[in-house]
Scaffold this motif. Structure first.
Motif, PDB file in Angstrom:
ATOM      1  N   VAL A 116      -0.931   6.531   5.445  1.00  0.00           N
ATOM      2  CA  VAL A 116      -1.016   6.575   6.902  1.00  0.00           C
ATOM      3  C   VAL A 116      -1.019   5.150   7.449  1.00  0.00           C
ATOM      4  O   VAL A 116      -1.873   4.337   7.086  1.00  0.00           O
ATOM      5  N   LEU A 117      -0.064   4.855   8.323  1.00  0.00           N
ATOM      6  CA  LEU A 117       0.054   3.532   8.935  1.00  0.00           C
ATOM      7  C   LEU A 117      -0.815   3.445  10.180  1.00  0.00           C
ATOM      8  O   LEU A 117      -0.740   4.307  11.059  1.00  0.00           O
ATOM      9  N   SER A 118      -1.615   2.395  10.278  1.00  0.00           N
ATOM     10  CA  SER A 118      -2.471   2.186  11.442  1.00  0.00           C
ATOM     11  C   SER A 118      -1.669   1.662  12.628  1.00  0.00           C
ATOM     12  O   SER A 118      -0.714   0.885  12.457  1.00  0.00           O
ATOM     13  N   LEU A 141       8.102  -0.712   7.825  1.00  0.00           N
ATOM     14  CA  LEU A 141       7.657   0.158   6.740  1.00  0.00           C
ATOM     15  C   LEU A 141       8.771   1.120   6.341  1.00  0.00           C
ATOM     16  O   LEU A 141       9.012   1.346   5.154  1.00  0.00           O
ATOM     17  N   SER A 142       9.464   1.672   7.328  1.00  0.00           N
ATOM     18  CA  SER A 142      10.540   2.615   7.022  1.00  0.00           C
ATOM     19  C   SER A 142      11.688   1.941   6.281  1.00  0.00           C
ATOM     20  O   SER A 142      12.353   2.556   5.452  1.00  0.00           O
ATOM     21  N   ASN A 167       0.829  -1.204   0.000  1.00  0.00           N
ATOM     22  CA  ASN A 167       0.000   0.000   0.000  1.00  0.00           C
ATOM     23  C   ASN A 167       0.866   1.258   0.000  1.00  0.00           C
ATOM     24  O   ASN A 167       0.632   2.202  -0.758  1.00  0.00           O
ATOM     25  N   ALA A 168       1.882   1.279   0.857  1.00  0.00           N
ATOM     26  CA  ALA A 168       2.767   2.434   0.945  1.00  0.00           C
ATOM     27  C   ALA A 168       3.581   2.617  -0.333  1.00  0.00           C
ATOM     28  O   ALA A 168       3.847   3.743  -0.759  1.00  0.00           O
ATOM     29  N   ARG A 169       3.982   1.511  -0.939  1.00  0.00           N
ATOM     30  CA  ARG A 169       4.722   1.606  -2.207  1.00  0.00           C
ATOM     31  C   ARG A 169       3.846   2.210  -3.301  1.00  0.00           C
ATOM     32  O   ARG A 169       4.326   3.009  -4.123  1.00  0.00           O
ATOM     33  N   VAL A 178      11.615   8.452  15.078  1.00  0.00           N
ATOM     34  CA  VAL A 178      12.860   7.801  14.682  1.00  0.00           C
ATOM     35  C   VAL A 178      12.760   7.229  13.270  1.00  0.00           C
ATOM     36  O   VAL A 178      13.732   7.294  12.491  1.00  0.00           O
ATOM     37  N   TYR A 179      11.585   6.692  12.914  1.00  0.00           N
ATOM     38  CA  TYR A 179      11.449   5.989  11.640  1.00  0.00           C
ATOM     39  C   TYR A 179      10.925   6.882  10.517  1.00  0.00           C
ATOM     40  O   TYR A 179      10.502   6.381   9.472  1.00  0.00           O
ATOM     41  N   GLY A 180      10.971   8.176  10.689  1.00  0.00           N
ATOM     42  CA  GLY A 180      10.765   9.090   9.582  1.00  0.00           C
ATOM     43  C   GLY A 180       9.333   9.423   9.216  1.00  0.00           C
ATOM     44  O   GLY A 180       9.078   9.924   8.108  1.00  0.00           O
TER      45      GLY A 180
END
Length: 370
Positions: free
Chosen positions: A107-109, A119-120, A95-97, A150-152
Motif C-alpha cells: 500500500v502506497l502512502s 511506482l507503477s 518495499n513494493a518489489r 490510471v496507474y494500476g
C-alpha cells in the motif's frame, strides 16, 4: 546489509535503529503523547493465548488467501507508511518489489517519497493499493483517485482517523523535518501543494500539509461521495469500534482495516488486537476485515486471523527491513513472518489460514472459565 544473522523482527528493529539517523529513527518509532497505545499494540498480542490441537496431519499447510478477490501467497501485506526514502534510497520502490517477490500486497502512502506514477513504472505487475485522504479541496482528492486508477492500483485505502495530525512528543522534541533532498512525490503536478510545501519555513512541509490538506469536516457522507466517483474498491482504514464498522458498511466501503494509525493519533485507545473481535462481530462477514498495528511474530498473525482478520498489514517492520537491507531486507522480514506463521499453524494443529477453527485463541482473562 549487516553481516549479522538476524533471525526475528525485533533484531531487525534493533539493527535498523543503529543505522538510521536520529531524525528518521525518531519519526519512524514515535507514537502519540505518552505512547501507551504504541506499547499496547505489541503487548496485547501476548494476552491472547493459543489452544493447540495435537495429533493432526499438518504435513501440508495452506497459507494462500485472497483480499478483495486478488490472490496472495500469505495473509501478510505491507501497510502505508510515509517517507520511506529516509530508510533507503529506493524507499517505496524497494518495499513494493519485496512485496511483489513474496506475492503479496503493498500500500502506497499519500505522503510517500515515491509517486504513484513512479511506482507503477518500476513495479508494474505488483499488487498495489493507494492510501488516500479526503482533502479540504475535493479536486485534489479526485486527482489522486484518477491517478490511482490510471496507474494500476487495485483499491483505495481511505484513512478515516486523521482529521488532523496527532501530537507526537518525540517529533516535536527533535523538530522533525523531511530531508531537503526528498519530496512528497504524490503532490507533483498539484500547484497549490507544491508551492505551499516549498515555501514552508520549517522545511519539512508537514505543517503546511496538516493545516491545508486534512479536512476536519469529513463525515461518512463524504465516504459515500468517494464511492460515487470511482469504480475502485474503498477500504476504510482506522476503524476501532463496532459502531464505526456499521457506519462504514452503510457508506458503502468494501473492506475495513482495524487500525489506530500505528498508535500515532489518539493515545489511550484500544490496541488493534483488542478492538478486532468487536469489529468482526459487528461486520458479520459482510465485508472483509484486516488488521494493522503491533504485528511482530508469526503467532501474532495467527492470533489476528483466528479472531477474524482476513489478513494483517505491517508498517514499521517493513521500514526496519528497508533500513537494514533495502529490498532484500523487506523480503527477509516477510519471509520470517511467513515461516513463523506456518510453524505456528503446524504446532497448533491448523492447516489452512481460511479455515481456522473456533476456539484456537482466547484472551487470558477467559482461561479460568474453561
Amino acid at each position: 546489509m549487516s553481516s549479522k544473522q538476524l533471525v526475528c523482527l525485533n533484531e531487525y528493529e534493533k539493527e535498523a535503529l543503529a543505522i538510521l539517523d536520529r531524525n528518521s529513527s525518531s519519526y519512524y518509532q514515535s507514537g502519540a503523547n505518552d505512547e501507551q497505545t504504541l506499547h499496547d499494540n505489541i503487548n496485547d498480542f501476548k494476552r491472547f493465548r493459543l489452544r493447540p490441537r495435537m495429533l493432526t496431519d499438518v504435513s501440508e499447510v495452506r497459507l494462500e488467501t485472497t483480499i478483495l478477490g486478488e490472490r496472495i501467497s500469505m495473509p501478510i501485506c505491507i501497510a502505508p507508511t510515509a517517507s520511506q526514502r529516509m530508510a533507503h534510497p529506493l524507499g517505496e520502490i524497494a518495499n513494493a518489489r519485496a512485496a511483489e517477490a513474496m506475492n503479496t500486497c503493498f500500500v502506497l502512502s499519500t505522503i510517500a517519497t515515491t509517486s504513484a506514477r513512479e511506482l507503477s513504472e518500476h513495479v508494474p505487475n505488483s499488487l498495489r493499493w493507494y492510501q488516500l485522504y479526503i482533502t479540504r479541496d475535493r479536486a485534489i482528492t479526485q486527482k489522486m483517485v484518477k491517478r490511482a486508477e490510471v496507474y494500476g492500483f487495485k483499491a483505495l485505502v481511505l484513512t478515516v482517523d486523521t482529521p488532523t495530525f496527532g501530537t507526537r512528543y518525540s517529533d516535536t522534541r527533535i523538530k522533525f523535518k523531511v530531508p531537503q533532498h526528498l519530496r512528497m512525490a504524490n503532490f507533483d503536478g498539484i500547484p497549490s501543494m507544491e508551492s505551499g510545501m516549498a515555501n514552508n519555513s520549517g522545511g519539512s512541509g508537514l505543517n503546511f500539509f496538516s493545516d491545508t490538506f486534512f479536512d476536519p469536516s469529513v463525515t461518512w457522507k463524504d465516504v459515500a461521495w468517494l464511492k460515487s466517483i470511482t469504480a475502485l474498491p474503498v477500504v476504510a482504514k482506522g476503524i476501532l469500534t463496532g459502531e464505526d464498522a456499521e457506519r462504514a458498511i452503510e457508506a458503502g466501503v468494501d473492506a475495513i482495516i482495524v487500525s489506530n494509525h500505528g498508535a500515532r493519533q489518539l493515545d489511550g485507545v484500544f490496541s488493534t488486537i483488542i478492538a478486532l473481535p468487536e469489529v468482526v462481530a459487528q461486520v458479520r462477514g459482510r465485508v472483509e476485515v484486516y488488521l494493522d498495528g503491533g504485528v511482530r511474530k508469526g503467532t501474532d498473525v495467527l492470533k489476528a486471523l483466528s479472531l477474524g482478520a482476513r489478513a494483517v498489514f505491517i508498517g514499521r517492520p517493513a521500514l526496519y527491513g528497508l533500513a537494514v537491507g533495502g529490498e532484500q531486507g523487506v523480503t527477509d522480514i516477510l519471509s520470517i513472518l511467513k515461516k513463523e506463521l506456518k510453524l505456528a499453524m503446524q504446532l497448533s494443529g491448523e492447516t489452512d489460514v481460511q479455515k481456522l477453527r473456533k476456539g484456537l485463541v482466547i484472551h487470558e482473562s477467559m482461561m479460568t472459565r474453561l
